[in-house]
Write an enzyme that holds these catalytic residues in place. Structure first.
Site: not given
Ligand code: SPV
Ligand code: MN
Length: 634
Positions: A234, A260, A284, A286
């Protein structure tokens, strides 16, 4: 030039000559194929500053993919398992998640933006230049080219990843469409995002050593992101959340949306498929909603344009970086079967790698045995220095896998035109107020009261304060490079380009009574089917002060058909009672925050005020809790 203080301008005058000192002839030829001097200069500048031992130019061929995988294993960035296609990566105990504090948006003059972590651009570039200086010495630098969306699509963007991590390059080969030949074809005209990453010095475990100097700086003006001293995807995989910020900014200037959101298809009457996008904060529902839908285009991100008056969405990715914790054969049969399929290429991160070469995560049948995990060697009962038992696999342990293994993969995933979007879904975790499904009166009402107002309950596991609602507008707050007021205004503008804007819905799977959830996990499909019917004007609805809710009759019919379950009238009444006080408190909480954000559109407050008035009028007539049977059907 990005780092004028660190290198001489003249040194970039002949970038290919300079690159020849880092690349073999074969790899230099690969760069020469892409007739884009700006790209050559960018790569040369990074090489001059970071000083890698060599440069590997990845064309996405099978040989290149194999080489990158092999290097990840040789560098001990990944470990082999009993299955040759399955590897394990460890980020290290201090590098297991996104680093919000050190992820900053660079603005000239360090402009302050409410709720957004900004930093002065010049100071940021100076700091990152220092951290990057010589950081790749002795290492191989990988240069890869990706599409951020389907090939030949007007909705797609392009990205170049420069990294000294074979794990990052390997992840991207799974998660994105390699675009080397698109770069060759487009040459100089191509605009690209640039991602520059270094894991920095690594310790004997392979973990980034200098995590206290972890920096993730997003340079909007330079269409670039810098990431150092970290490995967690991330923070490092450019095309994932780093690109999302650049894409949101570009969309803001050009009038389209980067969200997102998942993109899924829901089957309706006569076998038609209607597409929905959905934004949910972490925890939540998703992923589980995406997996319960009839088809999946994407599980995390969406680029949405108005094309001939219609909202059309593409998934910039072709892979999933999903949470593995609690993935089990009963609740997640589809994902589970992919993860145990030896022929699917998977990178597992921060799971337990046992001595016999098998892996274990919480939810996988069987017992965890001695091995290594995110904190080093692990054995049953191992405790940390505070005497607390160390979990065998981390709660943010993940899998990286191609989305193409999904049996529900939507056949239009690579459609350059994208899929038409019928509905936007905003999903939060709310124990006490929001009904399981609610339809907005119109686009703006939905954007304001559902998207911009999206909240999620902090869970006890995370912060110890159950029931506190946290604002996470559009579930994108962590990835927003601009003010949420401006992002809301962008959604208002976007509607003007649409002949028939998508309907907007909110969902809440977490409504509780006496501590017990009112809905079952699998009920999600019922809410999706109701939304699908609403899009086609087939289901009825009841008008309430906060939006439309389903009728009992429609839901009873949907539950019987989809779940073979009798949906009881008293359960319906509990679920869809309008809890006036909770709604009023939500408006107050959210409005208070937006009143500190100067560029929030005036209409935002007008819409919130009208909702307050409707709720108060209802309260005056029927009290604080109003049964759905008190309203007229529409
Ligand atoms: C999120 O946290 O929304 C993710 C994982 O999809 S990350 O790639 O860490 O953002
Ligand atoms: Mn994400």
């Amino acid at each position: 030039m990005r780092f004028p203080g660190l290198i001489e301008k003249e040194s970039l005058e002949d970038p290919l000559r300079l690159l020849a000192t880092f690349c073999s002839e074969e790899h230099l030829d690969r760069l020469k194929e892409i007739k884009n001097p700006r790209l050559w200069r960018d790569i040369a500048e990074v090489a001059l500053v970071a000083r890698p031992a060599s440069i590997y130019v990845n064309t996405g061929s099978d040989e290149d993919k194999d080489y990158i995988r092999k290097r990840a294993l040789e560098n001990r960035e990944e470990y082999p398992t009993v299955h040759p296609m399955h590897t394990v990566h460890f980020d290290g105990p201090k590098d297991l998640a996104r680093d919000k504090g050190n992820t900053r948006i660079l603005y000239p003059g360090g402009r302050q933006v409410p709720l957004i972590n900004t930093f002065d651009r010049d100071a940021g570039l100076t700091e990152i230049g220092k951290l990057l200086s010589g950081v790749m010495s002795g290492k191989e630098m990988f240069v890869s080219f990706y599409l951020y969306g389907p090939r030949y699509s007007k909705l797609s963007l392009y990205g170049v990843q420069i990294t000294d991590s074979a794990y990052v390059a390997h992840s991207e080969e799974i998660l994105y469409r390699n675009g080397y030949w698109d770069f060759v074809e487009k040459g100089e005209e191509l605009e690209y995002m640039l991602f520059i990453h270094s894991a920095g010095e690594r310790d004997e475990n392979g973990w980034s050593k200098n995590v206290e100097n972890r920096r993730i700086f997003i340079d909007l003006e330079g269409n670039s992101v810098y990431s150092v001293n970290t490995q967690y995807a991330g923070n490092t995989v450019g095309l994932k959340k780093l690109a999302l910020r650049l894409a949101v900014y570009k969309g803001y200037r050009e009038g389209w949306l980067a969200e997102h959101m998942f993109i899924v298809g829901v089957k309706g009457r006569g076998g038609r498929i209607s597409y929905f996008t959905g934004a949910y904060p972490a925890g939540c529902g998703k992923t589980s909603t995406a997996m319960i839908a009839d088809t999946v285009v994407g599980d995390d991100l969406a680029i949405i344009h108005a094309v001939n008056g219609e909202a059309r969405a593409v998934n910039p990715e072709v892979g999933m970086f999903g949470i593995i914790d609690d993935v089990n054969p009963r609740d997640d049969p589809e994902i589970y079967s992919i993860l145990v399929n030896p022929s699917a290429e998977v990178i597992f991160s921060n799971v337990l790698l046992m001595e016999d070469g098998n892996i274990w995560w919480r939810g996988k049948p069987g017992e965890p045995k001695k091995g290594i995990n995110y904190a080093g060697e692990w054995w049953p009962g191992k405790k940390d220095e505070n005497g607390k038992e160390i979990l065998p696999s981390h709660p943010n342990a993940r899998f990286t896998v191609s989305i193409r293994h999904l049996s529900k993969l939507d056949p239009r995933i690579d459609d350059p035109e994208g899929v038409p979007v019928s509905g936007f879904i905003f999903g939060g975790r709310d124990p006490s107020t929001l009904p399981p499904v609610l339809e907005a009166f119109d686009w703006k009402h939905g954007i304001v009261t559902m998207g911009a107002s999206l909240e999620s309950e902090r869970t006890a596991a995370v912060l110890g304060q159950v029931g506190v609602m946290e604002l996470n507008p559009y579930a994108i707050l962590d990835f927003l490079p601009i003010s949420v007021g401006a992002f809301t205004a962008l959604h208002f503008e976007f509607e003007k380009k649409l002949a028939r804007p998508p309907k907007i819905f909110s969902v809440n799977y977490f409504l509780r009574e006496d501590g017990k959830f009112l809905a079952e996990k699998r009920d999600k499909i019922a809410w999706l089917k109701w939304m699908e019917q609403r899009v086609h004007g087939e289901a009825q609805a009841i008008e309430t002060p906060v939006g439309y809710i389903p009728t009992y009759e429609d839901l009873r019919e949907i539950f019987a058909r989809e779940l073979g379950k009798e949906f009881k009238e008293d359960l319906y009444e509990k679920m869809f009672t309008i809890r006036v006080k909770g709604f009023l408190e939500k408006i107050e909480r959210v409005t208070k925050i937006y009143s500190t954000i100067p560029d929030t559109p005036r209409e935002f407050f007008e819409i919130m005020d009208k909702q307050t008035q409707r709720l108060k009028a209802l309260e005056a007539m029927h009290g604080q809790k109003v049964s759905p049977f008190k309203f007229d059907k529409k």
